[in-house]
Write a protein that holds these residues in place. Structure first.
Motif, PDB file in Angstrom:
ATOM      1  N   ASN A 198      -1.745  -2.897  -1.841  1.00  0.00           N
ATOM      2  CA  ASN A 198      -1.572  -1.441  -1.716  1.00  0.00           C
ATOM      3  C   ASN A 198      -0.105  -1.015  -1.825  1.00  0.00           C
ATOM      4  OD1 ASN A 198      -4.373  -0.846  -1.278  1.00  0.00           O
ATOM      5  ND2 ASN A 198      -4.143  -1.582   0.832  1.00  0.00           N
ATOM      6  N   ASP A 222       1.619   2.359  -5.583  1.00  0.00           N
ATOM      7  CA  ASP A 222       2.004   3.775  -5.592  1.00  0.00           C
ATOM      8  C   ASP A 222       3.475   3.970  -5.271  1.00  0.00           C
ATOM      9  OD1 ASP A 222      -0.526   4.535  -6.312  1.00  0.00           O
ATOM     10  OD2 ASP A 222      -1.163   5.055  -4.282  1.00  0.00           O
ATOM     11  N   ARG A 223       4.004   3.207  -4.351  1.00  0.00           N
ATOM     12  CA  ARG A 223       5.408   3.390  -3.987  1.00  0.00           C
ATOM     13  C   ARG A 223       6.336   3.057  -5.157  1.00  0.00           C
ATOM     14  NH1 ARG A 223       6.291  -1.254   0.571  1.00  0.00           N
ATOM     15  NH2 ARG A 223       4.200  -0.499   1.112  1.00  0.00           N
ATOM     16  N   LEU A 243       5.448   3.262  -8.440  1.00  0.00           N
ATOM     17  CA  LEU A 243       5.296   4.329  -9.421  1.00  0.00           C
ATOM     18  C   LEU A 243       6.165   5.520  -9.037  1.00  0.00           C
ATOM     19  CD1 LEU A 243       1.423   4.253  -9.980  1.00  0.00           C
ATOM     20  CD2 LEU A 243       3.181   3.128 -11.340  1.00  0.00           C
ATOM     21  N   ASP A 244       6.163   5.870  -7.754  1.00  0.00           N
ATOM     22  CA  ASP A 244       6.999   6.981  -7.286  1.00  0.00           C
ATOM     23  C   ASP A 244       8.480   6.686  -7.492  1.00  0.00           C
ATOM     24  OD1 ASP A 244       4.753   8.373  -6.532  1.00  0.00           O
ATOM     25  OD2 ASP A 244       4.875   7.809  -4.413  1.00  0.00           O
ATOM     26  N   ARG A 258       9.293   7.384 -11.135  1.00  0.00           N
ATOM     27  CA  ARG A 258       9.275   8.820 -11.448  1.00  0.00           C
ATOM     28  C   ARG A 258      10.466   9.537 -10.824  1.00  0.00           C
ATOM     29  NH1 ARG A 258       3.675   8.422 -10.275  1.00  0.00           N
ATOM     30  NH2 ARG A 258       2.455   8.206 -12.179  1.00  0.00           N
ATOM     31  N   CYS A 310       5.529   5.892 -16.309  1.00  0.00           N
ATOM     32  CA  CYS A 310       4.769   4.715 -15.883  1.00  0.00           C
ATOM     33  C   CYS A 310       3.549   4.551 -16.792  1.00  0.00           C
ATOM     34  CB  CYS A 310       4.322   4.861 -14.434  1.00  0.00           C
ATOM     35  SG  CYS A 310       5.682   5.169 -13.275  1.00  0.00           S
ATOM     36  N   TYR A 359      -5.588  -2.196 -11.324  1.00  0.00           N
ATOM     37  CA  TYR A 359      -5.271  -1.001 -10.534  1.00  0.00           C
ATOM     38  C   TYR A 359      -5.988   0.222 -11.123  1.00  0.00           C
ATOM     39  CZ  TYR A 359      -1.374  -4.026  -9.183  1.00  0.00           C
ATOM     40  OH  TYR A 359      -0.607  -5.081  -8.757  1.00  0.00           O
ATOM     41  N   ARG A 387      -5.333   6.229 -12.299  1.00  0.00           N
ATOM     42  CA  ARG A 387      -5.015   7.604 -11.915  1.00  0.00           C
ATOM     43  C   ARG A 387      -3.551   7.822 -11.564  1.00  0.00           C
ATOM     44  NH1 ARG A 387      -8.079   5.642  -7.482  1.00  0.00           N
ATOM     45  NH2 ARG A 387      -6.813   5.343  -5.598  1.00  0.00           N
ATOM     46  N   GLY A 388      -2.838   6.804 -11.130  1.00  0.00           N
ATOM     47  CA  GLY A 388      -1.445   6.994 -10.752  1.00  0.00           C
ATOM     48  C   GLY A 388      -0.466   6.873 -11.899  1.00  0.00           C
ATOM     49  N   ASP A 446       1.083   7.553 -15.983  1.00  0.00           N
ATOM     50  CA  ASP A 446       1.346   8.670 -16.888  1.00  0.00           C
ATOM     51  C   ASP A 446       0.705   8.485 -18.255  1.00  0.00           C
ATOM     52  OD1 ASP A 446       3.195  10.090 -15.076  1.00  0.00           O
ATOM     53  OD2 ASP A 446       4.488   8.352 -15.402  1.00  0.00           O
ATOM     54  N   ARG A 461      -4.717  11.240 -19.077  1.00  0.00           N
ATOM     55  CA  ARG A 461      -3.624  10.311 -19.379  1.00  0.00           C
ATOM     56  C   ARG A 461      -3.584  10.029 -20.887  1.00  0.00           C
ATOM     57  NH1 ARG A 461      -4.924   9.758 -14.501  1.00  0.00           N
ATOM     58  NH2 ARG A 461      -7.052   9.290 -15.089  1.00  0.00           N
TER      59      ARG A 461
END
Length: 340
Positions: free
Chosen positions: A116, A119-120, A122-123, A126, A132, A148, A151-152, A154, A194
């Motif tokens: 998990n 997401d961090r 990907l952020d 960005r 990404c 994965y 949805r997270g 680009d 996407r």
């Protein structure tokens, strides 16, 4: 001295040049490896020369989990070839591309889907102004298959090059394209889809630009190129000899790739004008699958149209295949709306 040692001894610390040529359609390969990546055999100098020979305007340097070559590219690029700094992030359960990161930045790769942590990171990319991209989601080797959620991200790399095969269009690309195509209808309805891109994943000679992505931009600069990819304005092809224009119109209104056509209740027409694929097959696709196809003449140049009503579809996209079935070009969708 090894090829790697020769250019590493002359590294420059300055970032690659920021080319600028004004508004236009630009061709580029966003997944390229040099000798510092596992399996890579080419120096940055050779990659830049090959990119120019292939008719490219830009490339993205995406070494595996390192920024080691970031300082080298300024020696070889100029106003005719933009180099975007990036990384292929090779996690334990899938690879992804971080494009447009600052010189020297390295994105952590030491995790898998059950940690998990994705997401961090990907952020992180960005926040630095980067993009990404899901890389080769159905690659048939350990860690290559992407586990994965998309949805997270680009964009999705639905077309990966023949770096490990002599076949230009492989089964894993067919699977990636089908998966992406199935998701479009629901994602378009939600207002956030996407885009698809294609890259060579170059490791060896004679691979760069097969395939590459063609994107409109206000200028040949990293921010503008990445913005065009993010917006889905791009199309992908296996050769700089292929030219393509794809539009949809209804009455006085028209839209291009990645744009939205507000057709009202009028009949609409999707139009492809292209060259460079002798006897190729052009097909139109919506959420109902393939809805129309037509063959190009032996010259490879022609116009194909499909007449429809916007109320029957939420998007339309195209594929162009060589006579033997291998992909020659594919587009992102034009989305459709019946409201005025």
């Amino acid at each position: 001295m090894s090829r790697r040692g020769e250019w590493m001894s002359e590294l420059e610390s300055s970032p690659p040049p920021r080319a600028g040529r004004g508004r236009g359609w630009y061709r580029g390969d966003c997944h390229v490896h040099s000798v510092v990546s596992s399996g890579g055999e080419l120096t940055p100098e050779r990659l830049v020369a090959d990119a120019r020979a292939a008719g490219l305007d830009f490339l993205a340097a995406t070494e595996h989990n390192t920024s080691e070559t970031h300082g080298a590219w300024s020696r070889y690029g100029d106003e005719d070839l933009l180099v975007i700094l990036g990384q292929e992030v090779t996690t334990r359960t899938g690879h992804w591309l971080a494009l447009g990161i600052p010189s020297g930045q390295v994105v952590d790769w030491r995790y898998g889907v059950r940690d998990n942590m994705i997401d961090r990171h990907l952020d992180e990319v960005r926040r630095a102004g980067g993009l990404c991209v899901v890389a080769h989601p159905h690659a048939p080797y350990p860690t290559g298959t992407f586990m994965y959620p998309h949805r997270g991200f680009d964009a999705v790399e639905v077309w990966n090059g023949p770096w490990s095969s002599d076949v230009p269009w492989q089964a894993d690309n067919e699977a990636a394209l089908a998966e992406w195509g199935r998701s479009l209808a629901a994602d378009v309805q939600k207002g956030r889809w996407r885009p698809a891109i294609g890259n060579s994943d170059t490791h060896l000679k004679n691979q760069i630009g097969i395939p590459h992505t063609v994107v409109p931009a206000e200028d040949l600069r990293p921010a503008e190129i990445l913005a065009g990819i993010r917006a889905g304005r791009s199309w992908t092809t296996d050769s700089a000899a292929v030219e393509l224009s794809f539009t949809a119109s209804a009455g006085a209104r028209s839209a291009g790739i990645g744009e939205r056509l507000r057709a009202g209740d009028q009949p609409a027409v999707a139009r492809v004008e292209m060259s460079g694929v002798p006897s190729g097959m052009v097909s139109f696709h919506t959420e109902r699958g393939e809805v129309h196809r037509a063959r190009l003449p032996d010259s490879g140049s022609g116009v194909v149209e499909w007449h429809f009503r916007a109320a029957d579809s939420v998007f339309v996209r195209i594929e162009v295949r060589h006579p033997e079935g291998h992909m020659a070009a594919l587009s992102n969708p034009i989305t459709l709306a019946v409201e005025d």
